[in-house]
Design a protein around this motif. Structure first.
Motif, short mmCIF file in Angstrom:
data_model
loop_
_atom_site.label_atom_id
_atom_site.label_comp_id
_atom_site.label_asym_id
_atom_site.label_seq_id
_atom_site.Cartn_x
_atom_site.Cartn_y
_atom_site.Cartn_z
N GLU A 348 -28.79 -13.38 -19.91
CA GLU A 348 -27.61 -13.80 -19.16
C GLU A 348 -26.49 -12.77 -19.33
OE1 GLU A 348 -27.63 -16.20 -17.14
OE2 GLU A 348 -29.18 -17.63 -17.78
N GLY A 349 -25.65 -12.67 -18.31
CA GLY A 349 -24.54 -11.71 -18.33
C GLY A 349 -23.20 -12.34 -18.64
N LYS A 350 -22.14 -11.62 -18.27
CA LYS A 350 -20.78 -12.00 -18.67
C LYS A 350 -20.32 -13.32 -18.05
CE LYS A 350 -19.12 -7.30 -19.51
NZ LYS A 350 -18.12 -6.26 -19.14
N GLY A 351 -20.89 -13.71 -16.94
CA GLY A 351 -20.43 -14.92 -16.26
C GLY A 351 -21.10 -16.20 -16.74
N TYR A 352 -22.05 -16.09 -17.64
CA TYR A 352 -22.80 -17.28 -18.08
C TYR A 352 -21.89 -18.22 -18.87
CZ TYR A 352 -26.19 -20.26 -20.47
OH TYR A 352 -26.88 -21.34 -20.96
N ILE A 353 -21.93 -19.51 -18.53
CA ILE A 353 -21.18 -20.54 -19.26
C ILE A 353 -22.11 -21.13 -20.31
CG2 ILE A 353 -19.88 -22.69 -19.12
CD1 ILE A 353 -18.59 -20.33 -17.65
N VAL A 354 -21.74 -20.97 -21.56
CA VAL A 354 -22.58 -21.42 -22.68
C VAL A 354 -22.64 -22.95 -22.72
CG1 VAL A 354 -22.85 -21.40 -25.19
CG2 VAL A 354 -22.06 -19.34 -23.99
N ARG A 355 -23.83 -23.47 -22.98
CA ARG A 355 -24.04 -24.92 -23.12
C ARG A 355 -24.12 -25.29 -24.59
NH1 ARG A 355 -29.23 -26.90 -20.53
NH2 ARG A 355 -30.08 -25.03 -21.51
N ASP A 356 -23.70 -26.49 -24.91
CA ASP A 356 -23.86 -26.99 -26.27
C ASP A 356 -25.34 -26.99 -26.62
OD1 ASP A 356 -22.58 -28.41 -28.64
OD2 ASP A 356 -24.14 -29.85 -28.09
N GLY A 357 -25.68 -26.38 -27.76
CA GLY A 357 -27.08 -26.34 -28.18
C GLY A 357 -27.83 -25.09 -27.78
N ASP A 358 -27.15 -24.16 -27.09
CA ASP A 358 -27.80 -22.88 -26.78
C ASP A 358 -28.05 -22.10 -28.07
OD1 ASP A 358 -28.08 -23.04 -24.04
OD2 ASP A 358 -26.23 -21.94 -23.58
N CYS A 359 -29.17 -21.41 -28.12
CA CYS A 359 -29.46 -20.47 -29.21
C CYS A 359 -29.37 -19.07 -28.60
CB CYS A 359 -30.87 -20.71 -29.78
SG CYS A 359 -31.11 -22.38 -30.43
N ILE A 360 -28.53 -18.21 -29.20
CA ILE A 360 -28.17 -16.96 -28.53
C ILE A 360 -28.34 -15.75 -29.45
CG2 ILE A 360 -26.36 -15.77 -27.24
CD1 ILE A 360 -25.01 -18.42 -26.73
N PHE A 361 -28.87 -14.68 -28.87
CA PHE A 361 -28.87 -13.37 -29.53
C PHE A 361 -28.09 -12.41 -28.62
CE2 PHE A 361 -30.68 -9.08 -30.00
CZ PHE A 361 -30.44 -8.89 -31.36
N PHE A 362 -27.00 -11.85 -29.14
CA PHE A 362 -26.13 -11.00 -28.35
C PHE A 362 -26.51 -9.53 -28.47
CE2 PHE A 362 -23.44 -14.70 -29.37
CZ PHE A 362 -23.08 -15.08 -28.09
N LYS A 363 -26.41 -8.82 -27.35
CA LYS A 363 -26.55 -7.37 -27.35
C LYS A 363 -25.19 -6.80 -26.91
CE LYS A 363 -31.53 -7.19 -26.62
NZ LYS A 363 -32.65 -6.58 -25.86
N PHE A 364 -24.70 -5.84 -27.73
CA PHE A 364 -23.40 -5.27 -27.44
C PHE A 364 -23.37 -3.81 -27.86
CE2 PHE A 364 -23.32 -6.35 -31.86
CZ PHE A 364 -22.42 -5.50 -32.45
N ASN A 365 -22.34 -3.13 -27.37
CA ASN A 365 -22.20 -1.70 -27.70
C ASN A 365 -20.70 -1.40 -27.79
OD1 ASN A 365 -22.82 1.04 -28.11
ND2 ASN A 365 -22.55 1.46 -25.92
N VAL A 366 -20.27 -0.90 -28.94
CA VAL A 366 -18.86 -0.55 -29.14
C VAL A 366 -18.76 0.93 -29.46
CG1 VAL A 366 -16.80 -0.98 -30.51
CG2 VAL A 366 -18.31 -2.87 -29.95
#
Length: 366
Positions: A348-366
């Motif tokens: 999912e991208g930047k517009g995704y609305i997180v739901r209660d109970g989602d399990c998430i792994f983030f990919k990012f670059n700074v």
């Protein structure tokens, strides 16, 4: 998130007893008004059986719950908005909180003094509500005097704010809470800047005695309070603060037997904590792995980058995408490998609305 629930009420209603139970701390709870003079704050884990089940799958080194912060605010009395009791000091403490837990005595006991001389939950609730309203009116009047100066010079923004303040003063002076005021979208920022006490959500906590809590039927005090809460657009729950304090100091092995004795399915504190969490408009998502299974706190409606920011601001700033599956899916299929094979792990991208109970792994670059 640093969001606080302030525990308020008249003196001697069980506020500090409830706070002690929540935090297993030792705030004084003697039978006289104003025994709590400075606010006491405690951070409490949000009970969540989902974390336990996720941990059985991932077998992590540690499991970390989401938290709710509670502040025990000393007893208010009639006239607090005019400085009675410890007055404005306590109103200032309430102003720092995000939501209010209003503890109200709903039991008879001639050995425990009631500051008003009798038990009347609706009257007690209205005393606090009135003091908060009077404090809001004073806040608005001060803001009006300040803003009128700019409005007289022709400042269009100030003129608009004056109109809003005058409308709010009329609204609050008629006995209506600020949270019942219909705010136009273009006035929302100004409205929020007033930090009105009666705009904060309220959970009413009916504090009953040991005999009452073991009974499924609410007494008349509780019925009256819950009816009042519903009329105000708020919610209420029933607990016995003294029993909760006893439960809080028991070992995990002792608790089930004690709960069964009082016909309780779980500690009442769990209801207080969960309701407080909902009152703040929060939800949780999970990060899962061998090192850690953790619940993170975010506002309902948060986007994926906002959720990433709960972990670290760099995650939000450098957000690329999120790999997501839901708690129910991992519990049903027992492993991420199976989820992957079934195509149940989404990107999912930047517009995704997180739901209660989602399990998430983030990919990012700074």
């Amino acid at each position: 998130m640093s969001l606080q629930c302030g525990i308020v009420g008249l003196p001697n209603v069980g506020k500090s007893t409830l706070f002690n139970a929540l935090t297993e701390s030792s705030v004084p709870a003697e039978n006289y008004p104003f025994c709590t003079i400075e606010p006491h704050t405690g951070v409490v884990a949000l009970p969540d059986n989902r974390l336990i089940k996720l941990s059985t799958i991932y077998k992590p080194d540690k499991t970390i719950n989401a938290t709710v912060e509670f502040t025990d605010i000393a007893g208010l009395v009639k006239g607090a908005s005019k400085g009675e009791g410890l007055g404005n000091q306590f109103l200032g403490q309430i102003r720092q909180t995000s939501a209010i837990l209003h503890v109200i005595r709903c039991f008879d006991d001639e050995n425990i003094t009631h500051v008003e001389g009798s038990i009347n939950p609706v009257r007690d609730a209205e005393i606090i509500e009135t003091e908060l309203l009077l404090a809001d009116i004073e806040t608005l009047e001060k803001r009006l005097r300040k803003t009128e100066k700019s409005a007289r010079s022709g400042d269009k923004i100030a003129i608009k704010e004056v109109n809003l303040i005058e409308s709010l003063i009329q609204h609050c002076s008629s006995g209506k809470q600020a949270r019942a005021y219909m705010v136009e979208d273009d006035n929302q920022d100004s409205f929020n800047s007033f930090h009105l006490l009666t705009n904060k959500p309220i959970l009413y906590i009916a504090n009953v005695d040991e005999a009452e809590i073991a009974n499924d039927q609410n007494n008349n005090y509780v019925k009256d309070l819950l009816s009042f809460a519903e009329q105000q657009g708020n919610s209420g729950i029933r607990i016995c603060a003294s029993i909760e304090q006893e439960i809080a100091i028991l070992s995990e092995e002792e608790k089930p037997m004690f709960l069964e004795e009082y016909n309780l399915g779980e500690p009442g504190l769990n209801k207080v904590i969960r309701n407080s969490f909902n009152l703040l408009g929060l939800q949780t998502y999970f990060t899962c792995g061998e090192k850690e299974v953790r619940a993170w706190t975010i506002p309902k409606g948060a986007t994926a980058p906002m959720a990433a920011g709960a972990i670290h601001s760099d995650f939000e700033r450098g957000f690329i995408k999120a790999e997501i599956f839901h708690y129910n899916e991992i519990i049903t299929n027992k492993s991420e490998k199976v989820l992957s094979e079934l195509g149940l792990i989404r990107q999912e991208g930047k517009g995704y609305i997180v739901r209660d109970g989602d399990c998430i792994f983030f990919k990012f670059n700074v």
